[in-house]
Design a protein around this motif. Structure first.
Motif, PDB file in Angstrom:
ATOM      1  N   VAL A 138     -41.329   7.895 -18.571  1.00 20.89           N
ATOM      2  CA  VAL A 138     -42.649   7.306 -18.769  1.00 20.89           C
ATOM      3  C   VAL A 138     -43.208   6.971 -17.392  1.00 20.89           C
ATOM      4  O   VAL A 138     -42.528   6.363 -16.564  1.00 20.89           O
ATOM      5  CB  VAL A 138     -42.569   6.042 -19.651  1.00 20.89           C
ATOM      6  CG1 VAL A 138     -43.925   5.348 -19.730  1.00 20.89           C
ATOM      7  CG2 VAL A 138     -42.070   6.395 -21.052  1.00 20.89           C
ATOM      8  N   VAL A 139     -44.435   7.398 -17.147  1.00 25.17           N
ATOM      9  CA  VAL A 139     -45.106   7.162 -15.865  1.00 25.17           C
ATOM     10  C   VAL A 139     -46.014   5.948 -16.010  1.00 25.17           C
ATOM     11  O   VAL A 139     -46.848   5.894 -16.915  1.00 25.17           O
ATOM     12  CB  VAL A 139     -45.956   8.384 -15.452  1.00 25.17           C
ATOM     13  CG1 VAL A 139     -46.687   8.116 -14.138  1.00 25.17           C
ATOM     14  CG2 VAL A 139     -45.106   9.643 -15.363  1.00 25.17           C
ATOM     15  N   SER A 140     -45.839   4.958 -15.144  1.00 22.85           N
ATOM     16  CA  SER A 140     -46.779   3.837 -15.102  1.00 22.85           C
ATOM     17  C   SER A 140     -47.347   3.780 -13.693  1.00 22.85           C
ATOM     18  O   SER A 140     -46.675   4.089 -12.717  1.00 22.85           O
ATOM     19  CB  SER A 140     -46.122   2.523 -15.496  1.00 22.85           C
ATOM     20  OG  SER A 140     -45.142   2.155 -14.567  1.00 22.85           O
ATOM     21  N   ARG A 151     -39.844   5.516 -15.666  1.00 24.03           N
ATOM     22  CA  ARG A 151     -38.830   4.867 -16.504  1.00 24.03           C
ATOM     23  C   ARG A 151     -38.242   5.910 -17.445  1.00 24.03           C
ATOM     24  O   ARG A 151     -38.939   6.437 -18.313  1.00 24.03           O
ATOM     25  CB  ARG A 151     -39.471   3.727 -17.298  1.00 24.03           C
ATOM     26  CG  ARG A 151     -38.528   3.022 -18.253  1.00 24.03           C
ATOM     27  CD  ARG A 151     -39.198   1.833 -18.934  1.00 24.03           C
ATOM     28  NE  ARG A 151     -40.506   2.091 -19.494  1.00 24.03           N
ATOM     29  CZ  ARG A 151     -40.741   2.523 -20.738  1.00 24.03           C
ATOM     30  NH1 ARG A 151     -39.747   2.769 -21.553  1.00 24.03           N
ATOM     31  NH2 ARG A 151     -41.983   2.704 -21.159  1.00 24.03           N
ATOM     32  N   PRO A 152     -36.944   6.249 -17.284  1.00 25.76           N
ATOM     33  CA  PRO A 152     -36.347   7.272 -18.145  1.00 25.76           C
ATOM     34  C   PRO A 152     -36.248   6.804 -19.599  1.00 25.76           C
ATOM     35  O   PRO A 152     -35.944   5.639 -19.871  1.00 25.76           O
ATOM     36  CB  PRO A 152     -34.953   7.489 -17.556  1.00 25.76           C
ATOM     37  CG  PRO A 152     -34.781   6.511 -16.470  1.00 25.76           C
ATOM     38  CD  PRO A 152     -36.016   5.725 -16.300  1.00 25.76           C
ATOM     39  N   VAL A 153     -36.537   7.732 -20.524  1.00 34.53           N
ATOM     40  CA  VAL A 153     -36.409   7.481 -21.960  1.00 34.53           C
ATOM     41  C   VAL A 153     -35.794   8.733 -22.594  1.00 34.53           C
ATOM     42  O   VAL A 153     -35.829   9.819 -22.014  1.00 34.53           O
ATOM     43  CB  VAL A 153     -37.771   7.155 -22.624  1.00 34.53           C
ATOM     44  CG1 VAL A 153     -38.331   5.837 -22.111  1.00 34.53           C
ATOM     45  CG2 VAL A 153     -38.777   8.279 -22.414  1.00 34.53           C
ATOM     46  N   ASP A 154     -35.239   8.572 -23.782  1.00 31.56           N
ATOM     47  CA  ASP A 154     -34.661   9.707 -24.502  1.00 31.56           C
ATOM     48  C   ASP A 154     -35.671  10.399 -25.404  1.00 31.56           C
ATOM     49  O   ASP A 154     -35.491  11.553 -25.767  1.00 31.56           O
ATOM     50  CB  ASP A 154     -33.474   9.250 -25.365  1.00 31.56           C
ATOM     51  CG  ASP A 154     -32.307   8.777 -24.520  1.00 31.56           C
ATOM     52  OD1 ASP A 154     -32.112   9.325 -23.415  1.00 31.56           O
ATOM     53  OD2 ASP A 154     -31.594   7.859 -24.959  1.00 31.56           O
ATOM     54  N   ARG A 155     -36.721   9.658 -25.794  1.00 39.95           N
ATOM     55  CA  ARG A 155     -37.736  10.174 -26.711  1.00 39.95           C
ATOM     56  C   ARG A 155     -39.113   9.774 -26.192  1.00 39.95           C
ATOM     57  O   ARG A 155     -39.317   8.657 -25.736  1.00 39.95           O
ATOM     58  CB  ARG A 155     -37.499   9.591 -28.098  1.00 39.95           C
ATOM     59  CG  ARG A 155     -38.433  10.084 -29.146  1.00 39.95           C
ATOM     60  CD  ARG A 155     -37.907   9.748 -30.542  1.00 39.95           C
ATOM     61  NE  ARG A 155     -38.551  10.521 -31.569  1.00 39.95           N
ATOM     62  CZ  ARG A 155     -38.383  11.816 -31.784  1.00 39.95           C
ATOM     63  NH1 ARG A 155     -37.572  12.502 -31.035  1.00 39.95           N
ATOM     64  NH2 ARG A 155     -39.029  12.435 -32.744  1.00 39.95           N
ATOM     65  N   CYS A 156     -40.046  10.691 -26.293  1.00 36.65           N
ATOM     66  CA  CYS A 156     -41.414  10.435 -25.839  1.00 36.65           C
ATOM     67  C   CYS A 156     -42.110   9.462 -26.787  1.00 36.65           C
ATOM     68  O   CYS A 156     -42.068   9.646 -28.004  1.00 36.65           O
ATOM     69  CB  CYS A 156     -42.175  11.757 -25.807  1.00 36.65           C
ATOM     70  SG  CYS A 156     -43.878  11.575 -25.306  1.00 36.65           S
ATOM     71  N   THR A 169     -49.435   5.999 -18.006  1.00 36.15           N
ATOM     72  CA  THR A 169     -50.392   7.105 -17.958  1.00 36.15           C
ATOM     73  C   THR A 169     -49.863   8.408 -18.556  1.00 36.15           C
ATOM     74  O   THR A 169     -50.547   9.415 -18.511  1.00 36.15           O
ATOM     75  CB  THR A 169     -50.833   7.357 -16.505  1.00 36.15           C
ATOM     76  OG1 THR A 169     -49.673   7.632 -15.706  1.00 36.15           O
ATOM     77  CG2 THR A 169     -51.575   6.154 -15.941  1.00 36.15           C
ATOM     78  N   GLY A 170     -48.653   8.375 -19.115  1.00 33.88           N
ATOM     79  CA  GLY A 170     -48.096   9.567 -19.745  1.00 33.88           C
ATOM     80  C   GLY A 170     -46.610   9.679 -19.481  1.00 33.88           C
ATOM     81  O   GLY A 170     -45.949   8.683 -19.151  1.00 33.88           O
ATOM     82  N   VAL A 171     -46.101  10.903 -19.627  1.00 32.46           N
ATOM     83  CA  VAL A 171     -44.690  11.146 -19.358  1.00 32.46           C
ATOM     84  C   VAL A 171     -44.541  12.332 -18.411  1.00 32.46           C
ATOM     85  O   VAL A 171     -45.323  13.279 -18.448  1.00 32.46           O
ATOM     86  CB  VAL A 171     -43.871  11.419 -20.654  1.00 32.46           C
ATOM     87  CG1 VAL A 171     -43.733  10.160 -21.480  1.00 32.46           C
ATOM     88  CG2 VAL A 171     -44.453  12.543 -21.473  1.00 32.46           C
ATOM     89  N   LEU A 172     -43.531  12.241 -17.558  1.00 29.81           N
ATOM     90  CA  LEU A 172     -43.156  13.342 -16.686  1.00 29.81           C
ATOM     91  C   LEU A 172     -41.938  13.980 -17.328  1.00 29.81           C
ATOM     92  O   LEU A 172     -40.917  13.317 -17.550  1.00 29.81           O
ATOM     93  CB  LEU A 172     -42.841  12.842 -15.281  1.00 29.81           C
ATOM     94  CG  LEU A 172     -42.570  13.916 -14.236  1.00 29.81           C
ATOM     95  CD1 LEU A 172     -43.809  14.782 -14.019  1.00 29.81           C
ATOM     96  CD2 LEU A 172     -42.139  13.284 -12.932  1.00 29.81           C
TER      97      LEU A 172
END
Length: 161
Positions: free
Chosen positions: A107-109, A125-130, A151-154
């Motif tokens: 997750v991009v902040s 911030r790493p996550v397992d699910r979007c 602002t989204g996910v990388l």
């Protein structure tokens, strides 16, 4: 196989995107955002280099298993060099999609002061699910000068060349 960093912006996901998890196969239309800040996104910038070809939706460039639209004008060069941030595009034209396996999601902040993006204030911030929804804060917390917006996910996307 090649792993590409792909930005999936919050508004694109919240509007009409489907949630996905690490290990899922996804198929997306991608484009190169050449305006992405080289300072902020240095490690994530992609270089797409190859011949310009005709596809159903117009001219495209394919490289390393990724296909993106060519948005230039004038005569087609024999090879094209595009550099920028790969992004998922859900609202643009029609061009061939790229299929790959999600190997990582972050997750991009981003920090903002008033309406201005603050360089150097991007966090991952790493996550397992979007997530389907992102944290949007209209103003800074009490006593803070900086507000933070998701602002989204990388996505680390592994594609077959």
């Amino acid at each position: 196989m090649t792993v590409w960093n792909v930005m999936y912006e919050d508004w694109q996901l919240e509007c009409c995107g489907d949630r996905f998890a690490v290990g899922d196969e996804v198929t997306w239309q991608l484009l190169v955002d050449a305006t992405a800040s080289k300072r902020e996104w240095a490690a994530e910038l992609a270089v797409i280099e190859g011949p310009v070809e005709s596809a159903g939706g117009g001219p495209v460039v394919s490289s390393g298993g990724v296909t993106v639209p060519w948005t230039g004008t004038g005569a087609w060069p024999p090879r094209l060099h595009l550099k920028g941030l790969l992004k998922v595009e859900r609202h643009g034209g029609k061009w061939p999609r790229t299929t790959g396996v999600v190997r990582g999601i972050q997750v991009v902040s981003q920090g903002y002061r008033e309406e201005n993006l603050v360089p150097g204030e991007r966090r991952l911030r790493p996550v397992d699910r979007c997530p389907k929804r992102f944290a949007h804060v209209g103003r800074a917390a009490a006593g803070e000068k900086l507000r933070r917006e998701e602002t989204g996910v990388l996505v680390a996307l592994e594609v077959v060349e």
